[in-house]
Design a protein around this motif. Structure first.
Motif, short mmCIF file in Angstrom:
data_model
loop_
_atom_site.label_atom_id
_atom_site.label_comp_id
_atom_site.label_asym_id
_atom_site.label_seq_id
_atom_site.Cartn_x
_atom_site.Cartn_y
_atom_site.Cartn_z
N ALA A 71 48.91 29.70 27.43
CA ALA A 71 47.88 30.23 27.29
C ALA A 71 48.18 31.11 28.77
CB ALA A 71 47.44 29.09 29.03
N VAL A 72 47.35 32.31 29.18
CA VAL A 72 47.28 33.15 29.81
C VAL A 72 46.51 32.51 30.77
CG1 VAL A 72 46.13 35.55 30.48
CG2 VAL A 72 47.32 34.96 27.88
N THR A 73 47.47 32.28 32.23
CA THR A 73 46.76 32.12 33.39
C THR A 73 46.51 33.15 34.75
OG1 THR A 73 48.68 31.44 34.51
CG2 THR A 73 47.58 29.94 33.19
N ARG A 74 45.70 32.53 35.43
CA ARG A 74 45.36 33.21 36.72
C ARG A 74 46.10 32.85 37.50
NH1 ARG A 74 39.51 33.75 38.75
NH2 ARG A 74 39.96 31.64 40.08
N ASP A 75 46.34 33.22 39.35
CA ASP A 75 47.05 32.86 40.05
C ASP A 75 47.15 31.11 40.34
OD1 ASP A 75 48.26 35.48 40.05
OD2 ASP A 75 47.73 36.01 41.95
N ASP A 76 45.53 30.92 40.36
CA ASP A 76 45.66 30.33 41.29
C ASP A 76 45.18 28.32 39.23
OD1 ASP A 76 43.51 29.99 38.74
OD2 ASP A 76 42.39 30.57 40.74
N GLY A 77 46.36 29.29 38.22
CA GLY A 77 46.10 28.32 37.61
C GLY A 77 45.15 28.27 36.38
N GLU A 78 44.19 28.81 37.05
CA GLU A 78 43.11 29.22 35.67
C GLU A 78 43.27 29.88 34.50
OE1 GLU A 78 38.17 30.34 35.63
OE2 GLU A 78 39.09 29.56 36.90
N PHE A 124 44.43 46.36 30.26
CA PHE A 124 43.75 45.48 30.78
C PHE A 124 43.69 45.72 31.49
CE2 PHE A 124 47.80 44.74 29.52
CZ PHE A 124 48.39 43.71 30.18
N GLN A 125 42.79 44.50 32.57
CA GLN A 125 43.01 44.01 34.20
C GLN A 125 43.47 42.88 33.97
OE1 GLN A 125 42.02 46.27 36.46
NE2 GLN A 125 42.43 48.40 35.30
N HIS A 126 44.66 42.52 35.06
CA HIS A 126 44.86 41.60 35.54
C HIS A 126 44.90 41.12 37.38
CE1 HIS A 126 46.98 37.32 35.00
NE2 HIS A 126 48.24 37.72 36.01
N HIS A 127 44.30 40.53 37.99
CA HIS A 127 43.90 40.84 39.69
C HIS A 127 43.72 41.99 39.98
CE1 HIS A 127 44.33 36.56 40.16
NE2 HIS A 127 44.83 36.23 39.39
N GLY A 128 43.16 42.87 39.26
CA GLY A 128 42.64 44.03 39.64
C GLY A 128 44.20 45.28 39.59
N SER A 129 44.85 44.82 38.90
CA SER A 129 46.20 45.71 38.62
C SER A 129 45.71 46.23 36.81
CB SER A 129 47.03 44.99 38.87
OG SER A 129 47.63 44.32 40.04
N PRO A 130 45.98 47.10 37.20
CA PRO A 130 45.81 47.53 34.87
C PRO A 130 46.95 47.52 34.21
CG PRO A 130 46.05 50.02 36.77
CD PRO A 130 46.38 48.26 37.29
N GLY A 131 46.90 46.96 33.37
CA GLY A 131 47.73 46.82 32.90
C GLY A 131 48.34 47.55 31.34
#
Length: 188
Positions: A71-78, A124-131
């Motif tokens: 799983a790839v999750t957001r900080d809230d676990g979604e 990609f972007q993850h929570h506004g941070s570029p990867g």
């Protein structure tokens, strides 16, 4: 008392008290499989991409029409998507060696590379941070029995816990689930 010891103690207390909790399968060292009580699977890992290009390797592992994903999750676990197991390539290590090492670390499994599927440049972007990563994708086969059995289980790597699950490839092709990195689906 360490967090893991506390979890085991709580699980033993629940068993003695007669409280029945639904079980979730977790991989144990040496490829064995054990059960852990639901509620012990806190799988939220807060992370941000680093500001450099990262070389990674992932393993597409098939079980009939299903592939193993984490799983790839957001900080809230979604859960925002699913990704094949794998990880970073260390300096001086070949990509095929890295994917086998990662499978051993994450799944406690021995595997072998079947074939190279291709390379993907993943922006990609993850929570506004570029990867930015260069992903070497391989098809691999597990040589360790026991892991291919459970439909979903928890993997532990470097202190982080991730949910792993077998998904039908059709779910990704139909768009009902998202497969990361983008472009991997076209290589399958």
């Amino acid at each position: 008392m360490g967090a893991r010891a506390n979890e085991l103690r709580q699980g033993a207390e629940s068993a003695r008290s007669g409280i029945q909790k639904p079980l979730l399968t977790q991989v144990a060292p040496a490829g064995g499989v054990r059960q852990i009580p639901r509620g012990m699977e806190d799988l939220t890992t807060v992370w941000r991409p680093r500001a450099h290009i990262r070389a990674t390797a992932v393993a597409v592992i098939w079980r009939e029409d299903r592939i193993l994903t984490t799983a790839v999750t957001r900080d809230d676990g979604e859960i925002t998507g699913w990704r094949p197991p794998g990880g970073g390539i260390e300096f001086g290590e070949r990509a095929a060696e890295a994917v086998l090492r990662e499978l051993n670390e994450e799944l406690h499994a021995k595997a072998r590379v079947v074939r190279f599927l291709g390379m993907i440049e993943n922006l990609f972007q993850h929570h506004g941070s570029p990867g930015h990563e260069i992903v070497f994708a391989f098809e691999a086969q597990l040589d360790t029995p026991g892991i291919s059995g459970p439909e979903r289980f928890v993997v532990v790597d470097g202190g982080y816990r991730d949910l792993a699950q077998w998904h039908r490839a059709a779910e990704f092709r139909e768009g009902t689930r998202r497969l990361w990195p983008e472009g991997l689906l076209e290589l399958l």
